[in-house]
Design an enzyme around this catalytic site. Sequence first.
Site, PDB file in Angstrom:
ATOM      1  CD  GLU A 289      24.265  96.158 -64.912  1.00  0.00           C
ATOM      2  OE1 GLU A 289      25.475  96.073 -65.140  1.00  0.00           O
ATOM      3  OE2 GLU A 289      23.711  95.664 -63.901  1.00  0.00           O
ATOM      4  CE  LYS A 350      29.670  98.570 -62.844  1.00  0.00           C
ATOM      5  NZ  LYS A 350      29.192  97.173 -62.861  1.00  0.00           N
ATOM      6  CB  CYS A 400      25.904  96.857 -61.391  1.00  0.00           C
ATOM      7  SG  CYS A 400      25.999  95.180 -60.702  1.00  0.00           S
TER       8      CYS A 400
END
Length: 520
Positions: A289, A350, A400
Amino acid sequence: MIATAARFCSALSGWRRRGVLTLLGAVTVLGLPPFDIWPIAFLTLPLFLWVFEGGRTKKAAFGAGWWFAFGYFLAGFYWISNALVVFSPDFWWMVPFALVGLPVVMAVYYGLATVLVDRVIPASELPEGTARRLARILLLTAAFVGADLLRGTLFTGFPWNVFGYLWSGSGGLSQGAAWLGAYGLGVPVLLSGFLPALLPNGRPGRFALATAFAIPLAFLIAGTLRLSDAPDMAAQQADANRPGLRLVQPNIPQQEKWKRDLRVRNFEQHLNASRVNRPDWVKTVIWPETAAAFAIDQAEDYRVSAGAWAVPDGGLLITGAPRLLDDPKRLYNAAVALNGAGTMVATYEKSHLVPFGEYVPLSQYLPFGKVAAGAIDYSPGPGPQTLSLPGLPPVGPMICYEVIFPGAVVDPDNRPDWMLNLTNDAWYGHTTGPYQHLQHSRLRAIEEGLPLIRAASTGISAAFDAYGREVGRIGLGENGILDLRLPPAIAPTLFARLGNLFAIGLIILLAGVGFALRKR
């Protein structure tokens, strides 16, 4: 002796009662990673139930669930406060809110659960017999699993360490997630833990104890049989037809990750790790990430360098990176696939953002910004997607903590063949957080019947096959690489077909049986 312990717990009041409940919740965390002492539930849950039975008011009933859950979350979430001071000491004043405030709020779900159970079967009406006590156990199990579901859904959700994870450290027991999911797995975990509380009831109590041990034994046998039928992992890794991957974990401290004067050094560290001693069969390199700590769609020179240096011949580089769009101005936490020319062939944004970490709810009314770097809040993407990439099976990316949401990690209408989790656990240091995050990822592989590849900036990078078996890892705080063959997917599991409906069905079933026993 057991009856004496039950009477002692029921007689507790005041600060002693609250202290014991908090302690029991905190000790229950020993069942979670990295400790994985799952039998601890046989000790803490019966003691909690006896203390709960001692309450004679609605306030006492609420307090039983609230104080127990407060201790559980205080010990299980403490690592979150570490993130506030890792990036900047300016956020020190928020530590008490993260350390204590989050457990205070999350515990409300379980306080309401115990109030609901006490309203149906008040502790003051418990007879000496077994039926109503058993009914209370069934209702409490249903209420706690329901609280887990609500906690993981409402207000963007935070299903970290739901009770099903108390069995996640056992290879055999954790296979139950393939049928029940993490929420549903909480049913046998809690039910088997609560049943020994019936021991003071004589012969029925001994039968309840035997049942309490039989439940995990049955899951252990079923899970072990499931694993015994799984293909050999060594043979999968030796299969030259499987795609070759390289995971890069640079172990860059969070304090250095976003510094402008270190941007080139950090980027070069990723490039060098991508290339060194790389076997010819590795055609895809995976960075974690925000490995590219700049808006990658506006940095053509970096993309070209990455394509020329890090991408294998005819292969891809998949990296986490911010994406900044100008019209209108939006910032995304993204995963980007680059080919050898540095061209972006696919992107994923995301969708499930971290409140106060990547955006600030009601920011117009609050005097502070998000904890993560940058003045602009991140914008959410469209949700779970399946990307089709050259030379790879279809992949479902997650960034994440998107990986912690059972039943919400892949596109059900376009099921991928594998899952990819890019993360940065540098925020949490050498705490229990990275180990718990890793275990959440592993259970998603078991639930969906899909291999999961996990690349962490620093934390624990790992690869799991479709049964949750670990193919390899780069340890916490290590700078390293991991080369592997992508394991194959298996047929969709029961959970992959039904999702969390099974857990909801179990809640309804337990509640129905509990209500039926209540009348006896």
